[in-house]
Write a protein that holds these residues in place. Structure first.
Motif, PDB file in Angstrom:
ATOM      1  N   ASP A   1      10.751   4.492  -1.049  1.00  0.00           N
ATOM      2  CA  ASP A   1      11.741   3.859  -0.170  1.00  0.00           C
ATOM      3  C   ASP A   1      12.107   4.713   1.047  1.00  0.00           C
ATOM      4  O   ASP A   1      12.197   4.187   2.168  1.00  0.00           O
ATOM      5  N   PRO A   2      12.331   6.036   0.903  1.00  0.00           N
ATOM      6  CA  PRO A   2      12.671   6.836   2.086  1.00  0.00           C
ATOM      7  C   PRO A   2      11.555   6.875   3.131  1.00  0.00           C
ATOM      8  O   PRO A   2      11.833   6.956   4.334  1.00  0.00           O
ATOM      9  N   ILE A   3      10.296   6.818   2.697  1.00  0.00           N
ATOM     10  CA  ILE A   3       9.183   6.806   3.644  1.00  0.00           C
ATOM     11  C   ILE A   3       9.220   5.536   4.477  1.00  0.00           C
ATOM     12  O   ILE A   3       9.124   5.563   5.713  1.00  0.00           O
ATOM     13  N   ILE A   4       9.394   4.410   3.804  1.00  0.00           N
ATOM     14  CA  ILE A   4       9.431   3.124   4.497  1.00  0.00           C
ATOM     15  C   ILE A   4      10.644   3.052   5.419  1.00  0.00           C
ATOM     16  O   ILE A   4      10.549   2.597   6.568  1.00  0.00           O
ATOM     17  N   ALA A   5      11.794   3.531   4.928  1.00  0.00           N
ATOM     18  CA  ALA A   5      13.015   3.498   5.731  1.00  0.00           C
ATOM     19  C   ALA A   5      12.887   4.377   6.969  1.00  0.00           C
ATOM     20  O   ALA A   5      13.345   4.005   8.061  1.00  0.00           O
TER      21      ALA A   5
ATOM     22  N   ALA B   1       2.547   3.690   0.738  1.00  0.00           N
ATOM     23  CA  ALA B   1       3.927   3.531   0.283  1.00  0.00           C
ATOM     24  C   ALA B   1       4.300   2.053   0.202  1.00  0.00           C
ATOM     25  O   ALA B   1       4.918   1.602  -0.771  1.00  0.00           O
ATOM     26  N   LEU B   2       3.926   1.288   1.225  1.00  0.00           N
ATOM     27  CA  LEU B   2       4.199  -0.150   1.221  1.00  0.00           C
ATOM     28  C   LEU B   2       3.493  -0.836   0.054  1.00  0.00           C
ATOM     29  O   LEU B   2       4.072  -1.671  -0.652  1.00  0.00           O
ATOM     30  N   PHE B   3       2.231  -0.470  -0.138  1.00  0.00           N
ATOM     31  CA  PHE B   3       1.444  -1.068  -1.215  1.00  0.00           C
ATOM     32  C   PHE B   3       2.034  -0.721  -2.581  1.00  0.00           C
ATOM     33  O   PHE B   3       2.190  -1.585  -3.450  1.00  0.00           O
ATOM     34  N   ILE B   4       2.377   0.552  -2.776  1.00  0.00           N
ATOM     35  CA  ILE B   4       2.930   0.983  -4.058  1.00  0.00           C
ATOM     36  C   ILE B   4       4.245   0.270  -4.345  1.00  0.00           C
ATOM     37  O   ILE B   4       4.501  -0.158  -5.476  1.00  0.00           O
ATOM     38  N   LYS B   5       5.080   0.104  -3.313  1.00  0.00           N
ATOM     39  CA  LYS B   5       6.344  -0.603  -3.555  1.00  0.00           C
ATOM     40  C   LYS B   5       6.071  -2.045  -3.965  1.00  0.00           C
ATOM     41  O   LYS B   5       6.699  -2.565  -4.904  1.00  0.00           O
ATOM     42  N   GLY B   6       5.146  -2.710  -3.276  1.00  0.00           N
ATOM     43  CA  GLY B   6       4.816  -4.077  -3.651  1.00  0.00           C
ATOM     44  C   GLY B   6       4.296  -4.166  -5.071  1.00  0.00           C
ATOM     45  O   GLY B   6       4.709  -5.034  -5.856  1.00  0.00           O
ATOM     46  N   PHE B   7       3.398  -3.259  -5.426  1.00  0.00           N
ATOM     47  CA  PHE B   7       2.822  -3.249  -6.768  1.00  0.00           C
ATOM     48  C   PHE B   7       3.906  -2.988  -7.811  1.00  0.00           C
ATOM     49  O   PHE B   7       3.961  -3.640  -8.862  1.00  0.00           O
ATOM     50  N   ALA B   8       4.795  -2.028  -7.513  1.00  0.00           N
ATOM     51  CA  ALA B   8       5.862  -1.683  -8.453  1.00  0.00           C
ATOM     52  C   ALA B   8       6.832  -2.846  -8.644  1.00  0.00           C
ATOM     53  O   ALA B   8       7.301  -3.104  -9.762  1.00  0.00           O
ATOM     54  N   LEU B   9       7.147  -3.557  -7.566  1.00  0.00           N
ATOM     55  CA  LEU B   9       8.061  -4.697  -7.679  1.00  0.00           C
ATOM     56  C   LEU B   9       7.473  -5.790  -8.566  1.00  0.00           C
ATOM     57  O   LEU B   9       8.204  -6.457  -9.309  1.00  0.00           O
ATOM     58  N   ILE B  10       6.166  -5.978  -8.501  1.00  0.00           N
ATOM     59  CA  ILE B  10       5.527  -6.940  -9.405  1.00  0.00           C
ATOM     60  C   ILE B  10       5.722  -6.498 -10.847  1.00  0.00           C
ATOM     61  O   ILE B  10       6.065  -7.297 -11.727  1.00  0.00           O
TER      62      ILE B  10
END
Length: 255
Positions: free
Chosen positions: A81-85, A131-140
Motif C-alpha cells: 500500500d505505501p508504494i502505491i500511495a 505492487a499493483l498486481f500483488i495487491k489485486g491478487f491478495a484482495l482476491i
C-alpha cells in the motif's frame, strides 16, 4: 453434487493459485538507465523515482510476495500500500503516460509508443506494477474480488507488454463471466508473451491460449476453443487443464 460446468470453475480456480509467479532478481528489474539509442527514439522519456526509492520498493515487493506465499494476503496488502500511495501522490499529471517495462526491449518499445503518440512517457520501476498486481491478487485471496479488478487493470495497463498481468486480469473477468472481455485480454496476453523472458514464454502463451479456449466454449465456438487448447498443448504438453477441457468439448458435442 456440482455440475460438470461448475467443476470446470473449481479446477480453473485451483490452477490459478498454482500459476502465481514472481519475477524476482534481474528479470523483474527495469533497465533504469535508458540508452542513448532509446533517448533518440523518444527524448521525452523520464524516470519518476530516485534509485534509492526503487531499491526500497523492490525490497518491499519481495517481502509482499513472500507474505502471499505464506498465505498472508493482509500482510501483503499492508506492505504494498505505501508504494502505491507514494506513486499516486507524486505522479498526478494526467498528460503523461506511466509505464513499467522489463528490460531494454520493452523500454524501447514503450518509449517509441510514447513518441509516436506525442506523449510524455514516464518509465517506472517494475516494482510499482508488481505492487499493483500483488495487491489485486491478495484482495482476491481475501474474498474482495470486486476491489481487486481496479489494481489488476492498472498493472495490466501500465505494463502492456507483460503477459502475466494481462493473463491475471483476464482471469478476473473470466471469474465474473465477462466472456468477451476476458477473451480479448487473453488474446492481448498471448501477443505480449513474445516479450516475456524466454524461460517464461511458453507457459505464459499457453496460459493465454487456454483462457481463450475456455472463453470460446462459453461463447459457443467449440471449434475455435478446441484449436486454442490444442495449440496450448504444443507449448505445455500434457497439461491436465487443457486435456480436461478437450474432454469437456467432446461431451458438449454429443449433446
Amino acid at each position: 453434487m456440482i455440475s460438470c460446468q461448475d467443476r470446470r470453475f473449481v479446477i480453473v480456480a485451483r490452477q490459478r493459485q498454482a500459476m502465481f509467479r514472481f519475477h524476482g532478481g534481474s528479470t523483474m528489474r527495469l533497465l533504469l538507465i535508458i540508452s542513448l539509442v532509446a533517448m533518440s527514439v523518444a527524448g521525452n522519456v523520464a524516470r519518476a523515482t530516485a534509485a534509492a526509492d526503487m531499491d526500497e520498493w523492490q525490497t518491499q515487493v519481495e517481502k509482499a510476495h513472500d507474505a502471499l506465499l505464506d498465505t498472508k494476503p493482509e500482510e501483503a496488502v499492508r506492505i504494498v500500500d505505501p508504494i502505491i500511495a507514494a506513486f499516486d501522490a507524486q505522479n498526478t499529471d494526467n498528460t503523461k503516460d506511466y509505464f513499467c517495462a522489463e528490460g531494454p526491449v520493452q523500454t524501447l518499445l514503450l518509449a517509441g509508443q510514447g513518441a509516436a503518440n506525442k506523449r510524455n512517457t514516464i518509465i517506472m520501476h517494475g516494482a510499482l506494477c508488481n505492487a499493483l498486481f500483488i495487491k489485486g491478487f491478495a484482495l482476491i485471496d481475501l474474498n474482495r474480488s470486486a476491489e481487486a479488478g481496479a489494481y489488476l487493470e492498472r498493472a495490466a495497463a501500465m505494463a502492456p507488454l507483460e503477459a502475466h498481468y494481462a493473463n491475471e486480469y483476464a482471469e478476473w473477468h473470466k471469474s465474473r463471466r465477462n466472456w468477451q472481455k476476458s477473451f480479448d485480454l487473453f488474446e492481448k496476453a498471448r501477443d505480449a508473451a513474445a516479450y516475456a523472458p524466454e524461460k517464461y514464454r511458453p507457459e505464459f502463451e499457453a496460459r493465454s491460449l487456454r483462457g481463450m479456449g475456455f472463453t470460446k466454449i462459453e461463447l459457443g465456438d467449440l471449434d475455435l476453443a478446441e484449436k486454442y487448447f490444442r495449440d496450448s498443448l504444443k507449448l505445455v504438453p500434457k497439461h491436465q487443464g487443457a486435456l480436461q477441457e478437450l474432454d469437456y468439448i467432446k461431451t458438449l458435442r454429443k449433446k
